[in-house]
Design a protein around this motif. Structure first.
Motif, PDB file in Angstrom:
ATOM      1  N   ALA A  12       0.731  -1.183  -0.069  1.00  0.00           N
ATOM      2  CA  ALA A  12       0.103  -0.352   0.048  1.00  0.00           C
ATOM      3  C   ALA A  12       0.727   1.277  -0.042  1.00  0.00           C
ATOM      4  CB  ALA A  12      -1.085  -0.108   1.040  1.00  0.00           C
ATOM      5  N   GLY A  13       1.954   1.070   0.477  1.00  0.00           N
ATOM      6  CA  GLY A  13       3.049   2.462   0.514  1.00  0.00           C
ATOM      7  C   GLY A  13       3.894   2.376  -0.346  1.00  0.00           C
ATOM      8  N   ARG A  14       4.692   1.627  -1.020  1.00  0.00           N
ATOM      9  CA  ARG A  14       5.663   1.874  -1.895  1.00  0.00           C
ATOM     10  C   ARG A  14       5.379   2.315  -3.457  1.00  0.00           C
ATOM     11  NH1 ARG A  14       8.538  -3.596  -0.412  1.00  0.00           N
ATOM     12  NH2 ARG A  14       9.974  -3.085   0.998  1.00  0.00           N
ATOM     13  N   TRP A  15       6.141   3.185  -3.791  1.00  0.00           N
ATOM     14  CA  TRP A  15       5.985   4.023  -5.183  1.00  0.00           C
ATOM     15  C   TRP A  15       5.987   2.789  -6.099  1.00  0.00           C
ATOM     16  CZ3 TRP A  15       3.724   6.564  -8.335  1.00  0.00           C
ATOM     17  CH2 TRP A  15       4.087   6.928  -9.540  1.00  0.00           C
ATOM     18  N   TYR A  16       7.100   1.703  -6.059  1.00  0.00           N
ATOM     19  CA  TYR A  16       7.162   0.852  -6.849  1.00  0.00           C
ATOM     20  C   TYR A  16       5.818   0.004  -7.159  1.00  0.00           C
ATOM     21  CZ  TYR A  16       7.944  -3.723  -8.524  1.00  0.00           C
ATOM     22  OH  TYR A  16       7.746  -5.059  -9.576  1.00  0.00           O
ATOM     23  N   GLU A  17       5.165  -0.219  -6.034  1.00  0.00           N
ATOM     24  CA  GLU A  17       3.903  -1.130  -5.981  1.00  0.00           C
ATOM     25  C   GLU A  17       2.716  -0.214  -6.809  1.00  0.00           C
ATOM     26  OE1 GLU A  17       3.816  -4.198  -5.582  1.00  0.00           O
ATOM     27  OE2 GLU A  17       5.568  -4.467  -4.459  1.00  0.00           O
ATOM     28  N   ARG A  18       2.697   1.065  -6.330  1.00  0.00           N
ATOM     29  CA  ARG A  18       1.587   1.897  -7.002  1.00  0.00           C
ATOM     30  C   ARG A  18       1.699   2.215  -8.250  1.00  0.00           C
ATOM     31  NH1 ARG A  18       2.639   5.903  -2.443  1.00  0.00           N
ATOM     32  NH2 ARG A  18       3.154   7.136  -3.947  1.00  0.00           N
TER      33      ARG A  18
END
Length: 195
Positions: A12-18
Motif C-alpha cells: 500500500a505504501g511503496r511507489w514501486y507497487e503503486r
C-alpha cells in the motif's frame, strides 16, 4: 511473513507497487469487466483498485492473515468477495472475463504452473482477458523471474498473446481467450470504432 505486520511487502505504501498497479490497470483493454478473479490477492491493494473497473471481484489467498487484511481493506465494497482458497487445488465455480495473476506464477513448479493456467483458460470466458505481472529479479522462493514466465505463457493452448511490457523490475503480459468464432477480441481503438 504476515506475522507481526499486516502488509509485509508494503504494497500500500511503496511507489514501486503503486506504479506497477497503475500500469496493470492501464494495460487492461476494456473499460469495464463483468467478473474478475484474483488468486493470491495478498492484502487486497490491487483488489481494491480492480473493484473500480469490475462489476464483481473474487479475490483469494491461501494465507488467513492476508485474507483477513484484504477483506478489511474492501469491506465497504459489496461487489468484492474475499475468500481463503488455495490454487490450483481449489478453484472457484463459474466463469470470469478477467483473471489477474499478479506475483503468483513464479511460486509454482511445472505441474502446478500448468494446472493453474489450464484452470485459468477453462474459466476464462470467450474474449476474456488474462493479465499477469511478475517481479523480474531472482528471489530464492521464486522458481522463475518475470522474463522467464512470459514465454511460457505464450505457449498456453487456448490463449492469444497480447501486448507485453518489460520493465527492468517486472514483466506484465496480456493474453485473451479467443472469441467464439476463434478470432481475437478487438483492440480498444477497434472496439470504439476508431479503426
Amino acid at each position: 511473513m504476515y506475522t507481526g505486520t499486516a502488509d509485509p511487502w508494503d504494497l500500500a505504501g511503496r511507489w514501486y507497487e503503486r506504479r506497477k498497479y497503475a500500469l496493470t490497470l492501464a494495460a487492461l483493454p476494456r473499460r469495464r469487466y463483468r467478473r474478475a478473479f484474483e488468486p493470491g490477492c495478498s492484502v487486497g491493494v490491487l483488489t481494491r483498485l480492480l473493484a473500480d473497473r469490475c462489476d464483481a471481484v473474487l479475490a483469494t489467498d491461501r494465507v488467513p492473515a492476508a485474507v483477513a487484511e484484504a477483506a478489511a481493506r474492501t469491506r465497504d465494497l459489496p461487489h468484492v468477495e474475499v475468500r481463503a482458497l488455495t490454487v490450483p487445488e481449489e478453484w472457484p465455480e463459474g466463469t470470469f472475463d478477467l483473471v489477474v495473476l499478479s506475483e503468483l506464477l513464479y511460486y509454482f513448479d511445472g505441474a502446478a504452473f500448468t494446472e493453474i493456467l489450464t484452470r485459468t483458460v477453462g474459466s476464462l470466458e470467450p474474449g476474456g482477458t488474462l493479465v499477469t505481472v511478475h517481479w523480474n529479479h531472482p528471489v530464492p522462493e521464486h522458481r522463475l523471474t518475470g522474463t522467464q514466465v512470459a514465454p511460457l505463457l505464450r505457449e498456453v493452448p487456448g490463449l492469444v498473446a497480447g501486448p507485453e511490457f518489460h520493465d527492468p523490475d517486472f514483466v506484465l503480459t496480456l493474453h485473451h481467450r479467443p472469441l467464439a468464432d476463434g478470432s481475437a477480441p478487438p483492440s480498444p481503438a477497434r472496439a470504439e470504432g476508431l479503426v
